[in-house]
Design a protein around this motif. Structure first.
Motif, short mmCIF file in Angstrom:
data_model
loop_
_atom_site.label_atom_id
_atom_site.label_comp_id
_atom_site.label_asym_id
_atom_site.label_seq_id
_atom_site.Cartn_x
_atom_site.Cartn_y
_atom_site.Cartn_z
N UNK A 72 -30.59 46.45 34.18
CA UNK A 72 -31.01 45.49 35.10
C UNK A 72 -30.04 44.47 35.29
N UNK A 73 -29.38 44.06 34.40
CA UNK A 73 -28.26 43.12 34.63
C UNK A 73 -26.72 43.79 35.21
N UNK A 127 -24.00 36.21 16.81
CA UNK A 127 -24.60 36.96 17.77
C UNK A 127 -25.27 36.49 18.94
N UNK A 128 -25.76 35.20 18.82
CA UNK A 128 -26.24 34.39 19.91
C UNK A 128 -25.15 33.59 20.60
N UNK A 129 -23.91 33.65 20.18
CA UNK A 129 -22.90 32.94 21.04
C UNK A 129 -22.07 33.78 21.51
N UNK A 130 -22.05 35.07 21.52
CA UNK A 130 -21.04 36.09 21.58
C UNK A 130 -21.10 36.09 23.08
N UNK A 131 -22.14 36.19 24.05
CA UNK A 131 -22.18 36.14 25.34
C UNK A 131 -21.09 35.01 26.12
N UNK A 132 -20.87 33.90 25.35
CA UNK A 132 -20.11 32.91 25.68
C UNK A 132 -18.67 33.38 25.58
N UNK A 133 -18.27 33.99 24.42
CA UNK A 133 -16.94 34.39 24.54
C UNK A 133 -16.81 35.63 25.76
N UNK A 134 -17.75 36.28 25.58
CA UNK A 134 -17.66 37.28 26.68
C UNK A 134 -17.57 37.08 28.09
N UNK A 135 -18.25 35.81 28.36
CA UNK A 135 -18.37 35.23 29.53
C UNK A 135 -16.98 34.55 29.80
N UNK A 208 -30.18 36.92 22.75
CA UNK A 208 -28.86 36.58 23.07
C UNK A 208 -28.78 36.47 24.64
N UNK A 209 -29.36 37.79 25.13
CA UNK A 209 -29.07 37.97 26.42
C UNK A 209 -30.12 37.68 27.53
N UNK A 210 -31.19 37.43 27.12
CA UNK A 210 -32.43 36.94 27.89
C UNK A 210 -32.18 35.87 28.66
N UNK A 211 -31.69 34.62 28.20
CA UNK A 211 -31.68 33.45 29.15
C UNK A 211 -30.56 33.54 30.03
N UNK A 212 -29.43 34.36 29.92
CA UNK A 212 -28.29 34.58 30.89
C UNK A 212 -29.23 35.51 32.00
N UNK A 261 -22.94 39.00 29.35
CA UNK A 261 -24.24 39.00 28.33
C UNK A 261 -24.62 40.37 28.30
N UNK A 262 -24.67 41.50 29.07
CA UNK A 262 -24.74 42.60 28.91
C UNK A 262 -23.79 43.48 27.90
N UNK A 263 -22.46 43.01 28.37
CA UNK A 263 -21.34 43.73 27.22
C UNK A 263 -21.82 43.22 25.90
N UNK A 264 -21.92 41.97 25.75
CA UNK A 264 -22.07 41.35 24.30
C UNK A 264 -22.97 42.05 23.48
N UNK A 265 -23.98 42.68 24.06
CA UNK A 265 -25.06 43.42 23.26
C UNK A 265 -24.92 45.13 23.31
N UNK A 266 -24.15 45.35 24.20
CA UNK A 266 -24.17 46.94 24.58
C UNK A 266 -22.85 47.86 24.53
#
Length: 342
Positions: A72-73, A127-135, A208-212, A261-266
């Motif tokens: 979806x993202x 893991x929870x802060x990984x999306x910040x680095x991805x952003x 980790x990704x749901x709030x984003x 957010x998507x890249x951080x988990x997949x």
């Protein structure tokens, strides 16, 4: 208009059924055999066992939900990029946003010693802060693309696509260089993750990704009417009182957040953001208020079903889901390229 809306609602219902069907098939497949009554009893907490709970809630369900959310993202980010650029070939993976986010995350993995395919308790916060680095990585890629593609105060869309392709190649090379600095175990983990993998997903990945996805997804959908205006000539848009360039940058940054957010988990999964919006556009037209939700469902179905194929075709060995998606996406991209030339 009422007929169109009724057809759209019917289509949403059909895609909802297809998505749950794909999720059911994925949930039932695997080395540990389960019957439908056993799965339903476990999900509804009627009669569960520790073994069934482990297989469903710890292994299969987080993986399936992660696949649906990532699909979806990426699909929503693809809708935004195609709407901004007015180019049906635009995709987060093709224009370099995936690569920028992935590069930042690999560097994060190198310095903080975290494996995104093997999560331990002491790495949950990481893991929870990984999306910040991805952003940050995705935003840097987007900033470079914008800086080069701007011409006389406006975005040159042709230059944006070409610059994105170059940025994609550059960040991919940097990612490879950093991964080669890792020890053997970390390198293997990074290599699997970079090819697109969700086989070891868990609930922390979802959290980790749901709030984003929720915050940025709602923002983008509320702004979806602008994507309709963006299909007009720039002079016409400006005459309507819309701050064209500012709105484009806001939507671009929102799509960068989704992709990160998507890249951080997949890891890097390409072509979902290309195929889903294009298929949705063929089904419901260019009105983004109707096209965007359909695109989200298509993205989720594509990735859930692709992950099912990755899990089962060569069982007990698993393919990376990114490879499966590419096997479908590359021919589709070439088809669109030939069609656009025609």
């Amino acid at each position: 208009m009422q007929l169109k809306k009724s057809k759209w609602l019917l289509m949403i219902g059909a895609f909802t059924f297809l998505l749950f069907g794909a999720m059911y098939i994925h949930l039932m497949s695997g080395a540990f055999a389960m019957t439908t009554p056993e799965v339903l009893k476990t999900l509804l907490r009627i009669e569960s066992t520790e073994q069934f709970d482990l297989v469903i809630f710890d292994f299969r369900l987080p993986r399936i939900i992660t696949a649906a959310l990532v699909g979806m993202g990426l699909a929503m980010a693809g809708v935004v990029l195609q709407g901004i650029t007015k180019n049906a070939l635009a995709d987060p993976g093709i224009i370099g946003i995936n690569a920028g986010a992935g590069c930042a995350i690999v560097i994060f993995m190198f310095f903080f010693q975290v494996e995104l395919i093997n999560v331990e308790i002491n790495s949950i916060l990481k893991i929870l802060i990984v999306p910040l680095f991805g952003f940050v990585g995705g935003a840097i890629a987007a900033a470079i693309i914008l800086a080069i593609s701007y011409k006389q105060g406006r975005m040159d869309m042709q230059k944006l696509i070409l610059t994105g392709i170059a940025i994609n190649t550059g960040f991919s090379a940097i990612t490879l260089l950093w991964s080669l600095k890792m020890d053997e175990g970390d390198y293997q983990a990074a290599a699997i993750w970079m090819n697109g993998s969700i086989y070891n997903s868990n609930w922390y990945f979802v959290c980790a990704m749901l709030p984003w996805l929720l915050i940025l997804g709602i923002y983008i959908y509320r702004k979806s009417y602008l994507l309709d205006y963006f299909q007009l000539e720039e002079e016409t848009i400006t005459s309507l009182g819309i701050s064209l360039e500012k709105e484009k940058i806001k939507l671009l940054l929102a799509s960068v957040g989704l992709v990160s957010a998507c890249v951080s988990v997949s890891g890097s999964i390409g072509f979902i953001g290309l195929m889903a919006p294009h298929i949705a556009r063929q089904l419901v037209g260019i009105h983004h208020r109707y096209m965007m939700p359909v695109s989200l469902f298509i993205g989720a179905i594509l990735l859930v079903f692709s992950d099912y194929i990755a899990k089962t075709v060569f069982s007990p060995v698993e393919l990376s889901v990114g490879i499966v998606v590419s096997l479908v996406g590359i021919p589709y991209f070439l088809y669109l390229l030939v069609k656009s030339k025609g």
